[in-house]
Design a protein around this motif. Structure first.
Motif, PDB file in Angstrom:
ATOM      1  N   ILE A  49       0.812  -1.361   0.011  1.00  0.00           N
ATOM      2  CA  ILE A  49       0.056   0.021   0.182  1.00  0.00           C
ATOM      3  C   ILE A  49       1.009   1.245  -0.249  1.00  0.00           C
ATOM      4  N   ASN A  50       0.892   1.837  -0.845  1.00  0.00           N
ATOM      5  CA  ASN A  50       1.842   3.222  -1.189  1.00  0.00           C
ATOM      6  C   ASN A  50       3.199   2.828  -0.960  1.00  0.00           C
TER       7      ASN A  50
ATOM      8  N   GLN B 224      -9.215  -9.133   7.136  1.00  0.00           N
ATOM      9  CA  GLN B 224      -9.406  -8.261   8.379  1.00  0.00           C
ATOM     10  C   GLN B 224      -7.842  -7.444   8.466  1.00  0.00           C
ATOM     11  N   LYS B 225      -6.947  -7.964   8.289  1.00  0.00           N
ATOM     12  CA  LYS B 225      -5.706  -7.251   8.307  1.00  0.00           C
ATOM     13  C   LYS B 225      -5.776  -6.055   7.188  1.00  0.00           C
ATOM     14  N   PHE B 226      -6.287  -6.254   5.799  1.00  0.00           N
ATOM     15  CA  PHE B 226      -6.490  -5.394   4.903  1.00  0.00           C
ATOM     16  C   PHE B 226      -7.168  -4.346   5.395  1.00  0.00           C
ATOM     17  N   ASP B 227      -8.446  -4.514   5.996  1.00  0.00           N
ATOM     18  CA  ASP B 227      -9.134  -3.474   6.258  1.00  0.00           C
ATOM     19  C   ASP B 227      -8.566  -2.427   7.297  1.00  0.00           C
ATOM     20  N   MET B 228      -7.728  -3.184   8.300  1.00  0.00           N
ATOM     21  CA  MET B 228      -7.153  -2.091   9.174  1.00  0.00           C
ATOM     22  C   MET B 228      -5.887  -1.343   8.429  1.00  0.00           C
TER      23      MET B 228
ATOM     24  N   MET C 117      -6.096   5.481   4.553  1.00  0.00           N
ATOM     25  CA  MET C 117      -6.868   6.617   4.242  1.00  0.00           C
ATOM     26  C   MET C 117      -6.878   7.586   5.263  1.00  0.00           C
ATOM     27  N   LYS C 118      -6.522   7.373   6.577  1.00  0.00           N
ATOM     28  CA  LYS C 118      -6.268   8.392   7.292  1.00  0.00           C
ATOM     29  C   LYS C 118      -5.375   9.373   7.272  1.00  0.00           C
TER      30      LYS C 118
END
Ligand code: FES
Length: 172
Positions: free
Chosen positions: A144-145, A155-159, A165-166
């Protein structure tokens, strides 16, 4: 969306073209420089290398690595190669698409995206397939980036997505 860059396409191609360089090497140099290969660079590339525009375009679209528009603020690159596939990458990909509302490799399909999902034109997330991140023993793997993550579960992806995003919303 305006994907213009600060440098003229001819100058960009000239900056990265040396005698004997392959088209792929020049494309890497251009993408490393400005983040993507602008469609306007296709004609000057074709002229510089004595190729047809179709040949240049074919190489750009053949390799997953090359993008023709800037990366999304949150870019997810999921490994779709063998070791990761055997550990559930495809199920993870479906989860990621459902979670983000985007489609993998829409940046490649452009207007031909059959489900009509623009990559990140309307949002902050872009999904890209890549083929081996060197983490085969710890699959499934994704970035991710540019940050590598291994043994990724839904679940780990969602976190990870929430954290990314934050960061985009509140840059450090
Ligand atoms: S196959 Fe996915 S990291 Fe190697």
């Amino acid at each position: 969306m305006d994907h213009s860059i600060a440098i003229a396409p001819d100058d960009l191609v000239q900056r990265h073209t040396r005698p004997g360089m392959s088209l792929v090497a020049i494309l890497h140099a251009i993408q490393d420089d400005v983040g993507f290969v602008p469609p306007a660079a296709v004609a000057p590339l074709a002229r510089a290398l004595n190729l047809s525009r179709a040949e240049v375009h074919g190489v750009i679209t053949y390799y997953h690595h090359f993008r023709q528009q800037p990366a999304a603020p949150v870019t997810v690159q999921l490994c779709r190669a063998e070791a990761c596939r055997s550990m559930g990458t495809e199920a993870l990909a479906k989860h990621i698409e459902a979670r983000t509302g985007c489609q993998f490799d829409a940046h490649k399909h452009g207007a031909h995206d059959k489900q009509g999902h623009g990559a990140h034109e309307d949002g902050a997330v872009g999904l890209e397939s890549v083929y081996c991140l060197g983490q085969c023993a710890l699959s499934p793997a994704l970035m991710i980036n540019g940050e590598l993550h291994a043994k990724v579960t839904p679940q780990k992806f969602d976190m990870l997505l929430a954290a990314a995003m934050k960061q985009v919303e509140q840059p450090a």
